[in-house]
Design a protein around this motif. Structure first.
Motif, PDB file in Angstrom:
ATOM      1  N   ASN A   1     -45.540   7.163 -41.055  1.00 58.91           N
ATOM      2  CA  ASN A   1     -44.764   6.732 -42.216  1.00 58.91           C
ATOM      3  C   ASN A   1     -45.123   7.540 -43.448  1.00 58.91           C
ATOM      4  O   ASN A   1     -44.258   8.129 -44.100  1.00 58.91           O
ATOM      5  N   GLY A   2     -46.410   7.559 -43.780  1.00 59.01           N
ATOM      6  CA  GLY A   2     -46.824   8.202 -45.012  1.00 59.01           C
ATOM      7  C   GLY A   2     -46.623   9.696 -45.029  1.00 59.01           C
ATOM      8  O   GLY A   2     -45.878  10.244 -45.858  1.00 59.01           O
ATOM      9  N   LEU A   3     -47.281  10.403 -44.103  1.00 63.55           N
ATOM     10  CA  LEU A   3     -47.256  11.867 -44.113  1.00 63.55           C
ATOM     11  C   LEU A   3     -45.849  12.403 -43.885  1.00 63.55           C
ATOM     12  O   LEU A   3     -45.402  13.338 -44.571  1.00 63.55           O
ATOM     13  N   HIS A   4     -45.127  11.835 -42.936  1.00 66.74           N
ATOM     14  CA  HIS A   4     -43.802  12.360 -42.605  1.00 66.74           C
ATOM     15  C   HIS A   4     -42.778  12.080 -43.704  1.00 66.74           C
ATOM     16  O   HIS A   4     -41.943  12.935 -44.004  1.00 66.74           O
ATOM     17  N   CYS A   5     -42.830  10.885 -44.288  1.00 70.95           N
ATOM     18  CA  CYS A   5     -41.899  10.603 -45.390  1.00 70.95           C
ATOM     19  C   CYS A   5     -42.158  11.532 -46.568  1.00 70.95           C
ATOM     20  O   CYS A   5     -41.219  11.989 -47.235  1.00 70.95           O
ATOM     21  N   TRP A   6     -43.407  11.810 -46.845  1.00 71.90           N
ATOM     22  CA  TRP A   6     -43.752  12.744 -47.930  1.00 71.90           C
ATOM     23  C   TRP A   6     -43.216  14.149 -47.650  1.00 71.90           C
ATOM     24  O   TRP A   6     -42.520  14.740 -48.477  1.00 71.90           O
ATOM     25  N   LEU A   7     -43.529  14.673 -46.478  1.00 70.53           N
ATOM     26  CA  LEU A   7     -43.186  16.063 -46.188  1.00 70.53           C
ATOM     27  C   LEU A   7     -41.683  16.296 -46.096  1.00 70.53           C
ATOM     28  O   LEU A   7     -41.182  17.340 -46.528  1.00 70.53           O
ATOM     29  N   ILE A   8     -40.949  15.344 -45.550  1.00 73.15           N
ATOM     30  CA  ILE A   8     -39.508  15.548 -45.387  1.00 73.15           C
ATOM     31  C   ILE A   8     -38.772  15.287 -46.698  1.00 73.15           C
ATOM     32  O   ILE A   8     -37.836  16.011 -47.053  1.00 73.15           O
ATOM     33  N   SER A   9     -39.204  14.282 -47.447  1.00 72.88           N
ATOM     34  CA  SER A   9     -38.508  13.972 -48.711  1.00 72.88           C
ATOM     35  C   SER A   9     -38.831  14.978 -49.808  1.00 72.88           C
ATOM     36  O   SER A   9     -38.015  15.224 -50.699  1.00 72.88           O
ATOM     37  N   GLY A  10     -40.039  15.526 -49.759  1.00 79.51           N
ATOM     38  CA  GLY A  10     -40.445  16.444 -50.819  1.00 79.51           C
ATOM     39  C   GLY A  10     -40.953  15.736 -52.060  1.00 79.51           C
ATOM     40  O   GLY A  10     -41.000  16.322 -53.143  1.00 79.51           O
ATOM     41  N   CYS A  11     -41.372  14.493 -51.938  1.00 77.70           N
ATOM     42  CA  CYS A  11     -41.903  13.768 -53.091  1.00 77.70           C
ATOM     43  C   CYS A  11     -43.333  14.223 -53.383  1.00 77.70           C
ATOM     44  O   CYS A  11     -43.906  15.038 -52.657  1.00 77.70           O
ATOM     45  N   ARG A  12     -43.887  13.717 -54.456  1.00 78.41           N
ATOM     46  CA  ARG A  12     -45.253  14.072 -54.853  1.00 78.41           C
ATOM     47  C   ARG A  12     -46.207  12.995 -54.351  1.00 78.41           C
ATOM     48  O   ARG A  12     -46.015  11.805 -54.626  1.00 78.41           O
ATOM     49  N   LEU A  13     -47.231  13.411 -53.624  1.00 77.95           N
ATOM     50  CA  LEU A  13     -48.151  12.480 -52.971  1.00 77.95           C
ATOM     51  C   LEU A  13     -49.540  12.572 -53.579  1.00 77.95           C
ATOM     52  O   LEU A  13     -50.082  13.674 -53.750  1.00 77.95           O
ATOM     53  N   ARG A  14     -50.112  11.424 -53.908  1.00 75.30           N
ATOM     54  CA  ARG A  14     -51.553  11.366 -54.159  1.00 75.30           C
ATOM     55  C   ARG A  14     -52.167  10.640 -52.973  1.00 75.30           C
ATOM     56  O   ARG A  14     -51.921   9.451 -52.762  1.00 75.30           O
ATOM     57  N   LEU A  15     -52.946  11.365 -52.201  1.00 75.23           N
ATOM     58  CA  LEU A  15     -53.609  10.818 -51.019  1.00 75.23           C
ATOM     59  C   LEU A  15     -55.016  10.397 -51.402  1.00 75.23           C
ATOM     60  O   LEU A  15     -55.749  11.164 -52.045  1.00 75.23           O
ATOM     61  N   LEU A  16     -55.391   9.182 -51.046  1.00 72.86           N
ATOM     62  CA  LEU A  16     -56.739   8.697 -51.277  1.00 72.86           C
ATOM     63  C   LEU A  16     -57.538   8.744 -49.978  1.00 72.86           C
ATOM     64  O   LEU A  16     -56.977   8.594 -48.894  1.00 72.86           O
ATOM     65  N   GLU A  17     -58.837   8.946 -50.094  1.00 75.22           N
ATOM     66  CA  GLU A  17     -59.652   8.932 -48.879  1.00 75.22           C
ATOM     67  C   GLU A  17     -59.620   7.544 -48.249  1.00 75.22           C
ATOM     68  O   GLU A  17     -59.572   7.406 -47.033  1.00 75.22           O
ATOM     69  N   ARG A  18     -59.593   6.523 -49.090  1.00 76.81           N
ATOM     70  CA  ARG A  18     -59.506   5.139 -48.628  1.00 76.81           C
ATOM     71  C   ARG A  18     -59.159   4.272 -49.831  1.00 76.81           C
ATOM     72  O   ARG A  18     -59.259   4.713 -50.976  1.00 76.81           O
ATOM     73  N   PHE A  19     -58.775   3.049 -49.562  1.00 83.98           N
ATOM     74  CA  PHE A  19     -58.500   2.103 -50.642  1.00 83.98           C
ATOM     75  C   PHE A  19     -59.812   1.513 -51.133  1.00 83.98           C
ATOM     76  O   PHE A  19     -60.604   0.981 -50.358  1.00 83.98           O
ATOM     77  N   GLU A  20     -60.061   1.627 -52.444  1.00 82.19           N
ATOM     78  CA  GLU A  20     -61.226   1.025 -53.072  1.00 82.19           C
ATOM     79  C   GLU A  20     -60.733   0.106 -54.179  1.00 82.19           C
ATOM     80  O   GLU A  20     -60.211   0.589 -55.190  1.00 82.19           O
TER      81      GLU A  20
ATOM     82  N   PHE B   1     -51.924   7.817 -62.010  1.00 81.33           N
ATOM     83  CA  PHE B   1     -50.876   8.534 -61.275  1.00 81.33           C
ATOM     84  C   PHE B   1     -49.476   8.008 -61.563  1.00 81.33           C
ATOM     85  O   PHE B   1     -48.490   8.720 -61.456  1.00 81.33           O
ATOM     86  N   ARG B   2     -49.378   6.739 -61.891  1.00 84.99           N
ATOM     87  CA  ARG B   2     -48.099   6.063 -62.159  1.00 84.99           C
ATOM     88  C   ARG B   2     -47.103   6.273 -61.006  1.00 84.99           C
ATOM     89  O   ARG B   2     -46.028   6.838 -61.170  1.00 84.99           O
ATOM     90  N   PRO B   3     -47.455   5.791 -59.822  1.00 83.01           N
ATOM     91  CA  PRO B   3     -46.579   5.978 -58.661  1.00 83.01           C
ATOM     92  C   PRO B   3     -45.325   5.123 -58.743  1.00 83.01           C
ATOM     93  O   PRO B   3     -45.278   4.127 -59.479  1.00 83.01           O
ATOM     94  N   THR B   4     -44.342   5.510 -57.959  1.00 81.30           N
ATOM     95  CA  THR B   4     -43.147   4.684 -57.777  1.00 81.30           C
ATOM     96  C   THR B   4     -43.133   4.040 -56.392  1.00 81.30           C
ATOM     97  O   THR B   4     -42.382   3.101 -56.161  1.00 81.30           O
TER      98      THR B   4
END
Length: 466
Positions: A194-213, A224-227
């Motif tokens: 879901n995450g990686l493929h939606c990012w790469l195909i849509s061309g959106c801007r991704l902030r990837l975290l090592e884990r949720f803290e 980051f002010r994500p949508t």
């Protein structure tokens, strides 16, 4: 059209656009394309060929992205390993998948060649290295969580990943204009498919975290002010701890919160709506099928349900069990012909999940078929009891299991993570007021925490005996 062709919508079509943020560094889509070309060239030098397996035991990182994309370009089968797994579990996956090598940041069990991630020296430059791949070629083998026994490797093809991602882009309206905050591990299909493929195909801007803290969550959102945000129920429970003014600010710039990988309690959905001003979109998926069913983006997101089947996905109920058919359904279990045959009824995949369907088509999950409690001839669905317990102020988390009973066959027992000290007799009395007598837990066991997988699913078989 294989995955590389789809990723080229961004690699070539948005080459100079900012693509990825990780660990304080930023990369364009051109950077990501070039890095994975160099990684693919290194793999070729080390003898990896189409259909070879490569196991990867790493936390989220830019290198994890590089490795996955290099595998896709070469036709090497990517085999991620849950970093919470220990020697026994890792040894099983290495023996079962028979990889050419394993990439890790530490020593690994067994005799499989180990490539230390910190010692991978990619060539300075490299040309695109691609294999002429069939769309039904395996792209990954992802091992099931193994909550009830040895995990099995689900073979996921280029078409599986593509059909899944294109569905989500269309149904959840993900575009190049989104800013995507992703804390989920890439060794799991939620983060990977879901995450990686939606990012790469849509061309959106991704902030990837090592884990949720959870201590850093507010700062990540506000900086980051994500949508767009994908999480699991435990993440959303943690976000409810944020101050009301912070929650309102985050809700102001967010477009969509999505939850999956474990059931989202209706109470959490409502509390989140009140605090953040957003109704979390809950959906249903599995390692073997990726996404199947989703609440609508434009339409009613009905509390307690997982929504409607996604386009191209056929769903039916057989004796209460959800069965699925569609381009998202995996190609079978790696080298487990008997298990693969047992998993299908003709071309319908038997999920093992029990559900009910409303008159207007919304599905509500009732729990795993293996979790069903039959007490004195009555069927008891643990989730119904768990949902009621979670409505009680003193209960932070709850899990209900069946235990043997000489008279009734099985009876339900509730495991409670309390917010504070609780009166078991008072809790039982409330259950008797709202639930049929045979559904009332025979005892309430207080535990410090519930055993969970990395994606938040409760491992009921690890609960202590009452």
């Amino acid at each position: 059209m294989n995955l590389t062709n789809l990723f080229d919508l961004s690699f070539r079509g948005r080459r100079d656009s900012l693509a990825l943020e990780f660990g304080g560094r930023s990369y364009t889509f051109g950077d990501i394309d070039t890095r994975s070309d160099r990684m693919a060239a290194l793999f070729r030098e080390r003898g990896l060929q189409t259909a070879d397996r490569l196991c990867v035991y790493l936390p989220n990182s830019v290198e994890m992205v590089d490795i996955f994309l290099a595998c896709v370009k070469l036709g090497v089968i990517f085999v991620p390993i849950n970093i919470l797994y220990r020697e026994r579990e890792v040894t099983h996956i290495l023996a079962d998948s028979e990889p050419k090598a394993v990439i890790a940041a530490q020593e690994m069990p067994g005799s499989v060649p180990l490539w230390q991630v910190g010692e991978l020296r990619m060539p300075e430059t490299a040309q695109r290295q691609e294999s002429a791949l069939d769309e039904d070629a395996p792209a990954a083998i992802v091992y099931t969580s193994g909550t009830t026994g040895a995990s099995k490797g689900a073979i996921l093809t280029h078409n599986n990943f593509a059909a899944n991602a294109l569905n989500l882009l269309a149904c959840w309206q993900i575009t190049a204009g989104d800013r995507f905050l992703l804390p989920l591990p890439l060794f799991h299909v939620h983060g990977l498919a879901n995450g990686l493929h939606c990012w790469l195909i849509s061309g959106c801007r991704l902030r990837l975290l090592e884990r949720f803290e959870h201590q850093k969550a507010a700062a990540e959102f506000l900086d980051f002010r994500p949508t767009l945000f994908f999480g699991v129920p435990t993440v959303y429970v943690r976000l409810l701890d944020l101050p009301p003014e912070t929650a309102r600010t985050i809700g102001g710039f967010m477009r969509l919160f999505v939850s999956g990988s474990a059931p989202l309690p209706a109470q959490v959905l409502e509390e989140f709506r009140q605090k953040f001003g957003h109704v979390i979109l809950e959906r249903y998926g599995m390692t073997e099928t990726l996404m199947n069913i989703s609440n609508p983006y434009a339409g009613e997101r009905r509390a307690g349900t997982v929504g409607l089947p996604l386009p191209g996905v056929s769903a039916r109920l057989v004796d209460g069990e959800i069965q699925l058919r569609g381009p998202n359904v995996f190609a079978g279990y790696w080298r487990r012909e008997e298990a693969t045959r047992a998993a299908f009824d003709d071309r319908w995949f038997k999920t093992g999940d029990l559900a009910e369907r409303s008159a207007d088509g919304y599905y509500t999950l009732l729990g795993r078929k293996s979790d069903l409690i039959i007490s004195g001839g009555f069927n008891i669905y643990p989730r119904e009891i768990e949902e009621f317990l979670l409505e009680q102020e003193e209960v932070a988390e709850a899990a209900v299991v069946g235990v043997p009973d000489r008279l009734r066959g099985e009876v339900p027992v509730a495991y409670i993570v309390p917010r504070r000290s609780f009166d078991a007799a008072g809790l039982e009395a409330r259950c008797r007021q709202k639930l049929a007598s045979f559904k009332v837990p025979r005892c309430f066991v207080a535990v410090e925490k519930l055993p969970r997988t990395a994606m938040g699913k409760v491992q009921k078989h690890l609960l202590p005996k009452p």
